[in-house]
Design a protein around this motif. Structure first.
Motif, PDB file in Angstrom:
ATOM      1  N   THR A  56       0.846  -1.191   0.000  1.00  0.00           N
ATOM      2  CA  THR A  56       0.000   0.000   0.000  1.00  0.00           C
ATOM      3  C   THR A  56       0.880   1.239   0.000  1.00  0.00           C
ATOM      4  O   THR A  56       1.689   1.430   0.913  1.00  0.00           O
ATOM      5  CB  THR A  56      -0.908   0.018   1.243  1.00  0.00           C
ATOM      6  OG1 THR A  56      -1.715  -1.169   1.255  1.00  0.00           O
ATOM      7  CG2 THR A  56      -1.829   1.228   1.223  1.00  0.00           C
ATOM      8  N   GLN A  57       0.739   2.053  -1.029  1.00  0.00           N
ATOM      9  CA  GLN A  57       1.489   3.300  -1.152  1.00  0.00           C
ATOM     10  C   GLN A  57       0.494   4.453  -1.030  1.00  0.00           C
ATOM     11  O   GLN A  57      -0.444   4.547  -1.823  1.00  0.00           O
ATOM     12  CB  GLN A  57       2.198   3.364  -2.508  1.00  0.00           C
ATOM     13  CG  GLN A  57       2.935   2.103  -2.929  1.00  0.00           C
ATOM     14  CD  GLN A  57       4.193   1.855  -2.124  1.00  0.00           C
ATOM     15  OE1 GLN A  57       4.869   2.776  -1.690  1.00  0.00           O
ATOM     16  NE2 GLN A  57       4.518   0.576  -1.916  1.00  0.00           N
ATOM     17  N   THR A  58       0.693   5.337  -0.059  1.00  0.00           N
ATOM     18  CA  THR A  58      -0.235   6.442   0.168  1.00  0.00           C
ATOM     19  C   THR A  58       0.517   7.763   0.198  1.00  0.00           C
ATOM     20  O   THR A  58       1.455   7.935   0.988  1.00  0.00           O
ATOM     21  CB  THR A  58      -0.995   6.249   1.494  1.00  0.00           C
ATOM     22  OG1 THR A  58      -1.636   4.964   1.502  1.00  0.00           O
ATOM     23  CG2 THR A  58      -2.050   7.337   1.676  1.00  0.00           C
ATOM     24  N   ASP A  59       0.126   8.694  -0.661  1.00  0.00           N
ATOM     25  CA  ASP A  59       0.768  10.019  -0.745  1.00  0.00           C
ATOM     26  C   ASP A  59       2.279   9.899  -0.960  1.00  0.00           C
ATOM     27  O   ASP A  59       3.063  10.687  -0.418  1.00  0.00           O
ATOM     28  CB  ASP A  59       0.480  10.835   0.519  1.00  0.00           C
ATOM     29  CG  ASP A  59      -1.006  11.127   0.696  1.00  0.00           C
ATOM     30  OD1 ASP A  59      -1.628  11.585  -0.277  1.00  0.00           O
ATOM     31  OD2 ASP A  59      -1.538  10.888   1.796  1.00  0.00           O
ATOM     32  N   VAL A  60       2.693   8.910  -1.729  1.00  0.00           N
ATOM     33  CA  VAL A  60       4.113   8.678  -2.015  1.00  0.00           C
ATOM     34  C   VAL A  60       4.446   9.246  -3.398  1.00  0.00           C
ATOM     35  O   VAL A  60       3.639   9.159  -4.329  1.00  0.00           O
ATOM     36  CB  VAL A  60       4.451   7.170  -1.961  1.00  0.00           C
ATOM     37  CG1 VAL A  60       5.906   6.925  -2.341  1.00  0.00           C
ATOM     38  CG2 VAL A  60       4.163   6.613  -0.575  1.00  0.00           C
ATOM     39  N   ALA A  61       5.632   9.830  -3.544  1.00  0.00           N
ATOM     40  CA  ALA A  61       6.078  10.348  -4.837  1.00  0.00           C
ATOM     41  C   ALA A  61       7.215   9.485  -5.381  1.00  0.00           C
ATOM     42  O   ALA A  61       8.199   9.229  -4.686  1.00  0.00           O
ATOM     43  CB  ALA A  61       6.543  11.796  -4.691  1.00  0.00           C
ATOM     44  N   PHE A  62       7.040   9.003  -6.605  1.00  0.00           N
ATOM     45  CA  PHE A  62       8.099   8.310  -7.352  1.00  0.00           C
ATOM     46  C   PHE A  62       8.367   9.192  -8.576  1.00  0.00           C
ATOM     47  O   PHE A  62       7.682   9.077  -9.588  1.00  0.00           O
ATOM     48  CB  PHE A  62       7.646   6.923  -7.797  1.00  0.00           C
ATOM     49  CG  PHE A  62       7.370   5.951  -6.680  1.00  0.00           C
ATOM     50  CD1 PHE A  62       8.368   5.125  -6.184  1.00  0.00           C
ATOM     51  CD2 PHE A  62       6.094   5.857  -6.134  1.00  0.00           C
ATOM     52  CE1 PHE A  62       8.107   4.212  -5.169  1.00  0.00           C
ATOM     53  CE2 PHE A  62       5.828   4.941  -5.114  1.00  0.00           C
ATOM     54  CZ  PHE A  62       6.831   4.122  -4.626  1.00  0.00           C
ATOM     55  N   LEU A  63       9.319  10.097  -8.483  1.00  0.00           N
ATOM     56  CA  LEU A  63       9.534  11.099  -9.514  1.00  0.00           C
ATOM     57  C   LEU A  63      10.645  10.679 -10.474  1.00  0.00           C
ATOM     58  O   LEU A  63      11.783  10.434 -10.049  1.00  0.00           O
ATOM     59  CB  LEU A  63       9.882  12.443  -8.867  1.00  0.00           C
ATOM     60  CG  LEU A  63       8.886  12.938  -7.806  1.00  0.00           C
ATOM     61  CD1 LEU A  63       9.390  14.218  -7.162  1.00  0.00           C
ATOM     62  CD2 LEU A  63       7.506  13.142  -8.416  1.00  0.00           C
ATOM     63  N   ASN A  64      10.297  10.568 -11.758  1.00  0.00           N
ATOM     64  CA  ASN A  64      11.278  10.173 -12.784  1.00  0.00           C
ATOM     65  C   ASN A  64      12.003   8.884 -12.403  1.00  0.00           C
ATOM     66  O   ASN A  64      13.215   8.748 -12.607  1.00  0.00           O
ATOM     67  CB  ASN A  64      12.282  11.298 -13.025  1.00  0.00           C
ATOM     68  CG  ASN A  64      11.632  12.541 -13.590  1.00  0.00           C
ATOM     69  OD1 ASN A  64      10.881  12.470 -14.558  1.00  0.00           O
ATOM     70  ND2 ASN A  64      11.891  13.682 -12.974  1.00  0.00           N
ATOM     71  N   CYS A  65      11.273   7.956 -11.846  1.00  0.00           N
ATOM     72  CA  CYS A  65      11.847   6.662 -11.471  1.00  0.00           C
ATOM     73  C   CYS A  65      11.680   5.658 -12.609  1.00  0.00           C
ATOM     74  O   CYS A  65      10.871   5.845 -13.511  1.00  0.00           O
ATOM     75  CB  CYS A  65      11.180   6.128 -10.201  1.00  0.00           C
ATOM     76  SG  CYS A  65      11.557   7.092  -8.711  1.00  0.00           S
ATOM     77  N   LYS A  66      12.442   4.563 -12.538  1.00  0.00           N
ATOM     78  CA  LYS A  66      12.336   3.509 -13.534  1.00  0.00           C
ATOM     79  C   LYS A  66      12.080   2.185 -12.828  1.00  0.00           C
ATOM     80  O   LYS A  66      12.777   1.841 -11.866  1.00  0.00           O
ATOM     81  CB  LYS A  66      13.599   3.420 -14.385  1.00  0.00           C
ATOM     82  CG  LYS A  66      13.475   2.422 -15.536  1.00  0.00           C
ATOM     83  CD  LYS A  66      14.634   2.521 -16.506  1.00  0.00           C
ATOM     84  CE  LYS A  66      14.433   1.573 -17.683  1.00  0.00           C
ATOM     85  NZ  LYS A  66      15.543   1.667 -18.664  1.00  0.00           N
TER      86      LYS A  66
END
Length: 196
Positions: A56-66
């Motif tokens: 469960t991911q909540t309010d998480v940022a994965f920015l420019n990820c691969k």
């Protein structure tokens, strides 16, 4: 960004994380099954063969990820930001995405037939060749999204922005849409739509 650190073959099963910050980190063969993650930020990180199953991911940022070869079986993303991230050879069975910003995400050829996207911004996302048969994209902003050769057969598209859809380049058999969306598609086909 170059890799600054590698996290390899760690067991994060049932791990509860809040407010993590990682930049340029490579996660390899990490088990995140059933983990919960809140308000964390991952910037230009790579995830290779990472298992997000039932997480469960909540309010998480994965920015420019691969993400390469990752498994998202029954994972839930709520109000997450994945702007500019790319997915390669990942599996998405029963993935649930509620709200959040997935603009400019690259998911070409992804199998999303059992995935559910609700209220998500996916502006200019690359969904070319995506296999979404029977999937759900409800109230999703798909403006500018690349949908060439995508298969949206039986897909629930109600409430989504289909203004950039080319109905001649996308499979739409038995897709579920509203009357307003039908008008948008008819206009895209060059039809002259009139009230009476």
């Amino acid at each position: 960004m170059a890799v600054t650190h590698t996290i390899y073959d760690e067991d994060w099963t049932d791990h509860h994380a809040v407010g993590l910050e990682h930049s340029g980190v490579a996660f390899v063969d990490v088990d995140m099954c059933e983990a919960t993650n809140e308000r964390s930020v991952f910037t230009e990180c790579t995830f290779t063969n990472v298992r997000f199953n039932c997480s469960t991911q909540t309010d998480v940022a994965f920015l420019n990820c691969k993400f390469v070869g990752c498994n998202f079986f029954d994972a839930t993303f709520t109000r997450c930001k994945l702007v500019g991230s790319a997915f390669d050879r990942c599996t998405f069975e029963l993935l649930k995405v509620d709200q959040g910003d997935w603009s400019f995400v690259a998911m070409p050829g992804a199998k999303l037939g059992s995935a559910e996207f609700t209220g998500v911004r996916m502006r200019e996302a690359d969904l070319s060749g995506a296999r979404c048969e029977g999937g759900s994209f409800r109230d999703v902003d798909l403006s500018g999204a690349a949908l060439q050769k995508a298969d949206l057969t039986r897909c629930d598209l109600r409430g989504s922005d289909l203004s950039g859809l080319d109905p001649q380049a996308t499979e739409l058999r038995q897709a579920i849409i509203t009357a307003d969306q039908a008008t948008t598609i008819a206009i895209a086909l060059g039809l002259d739509v009139r009230v009476a």
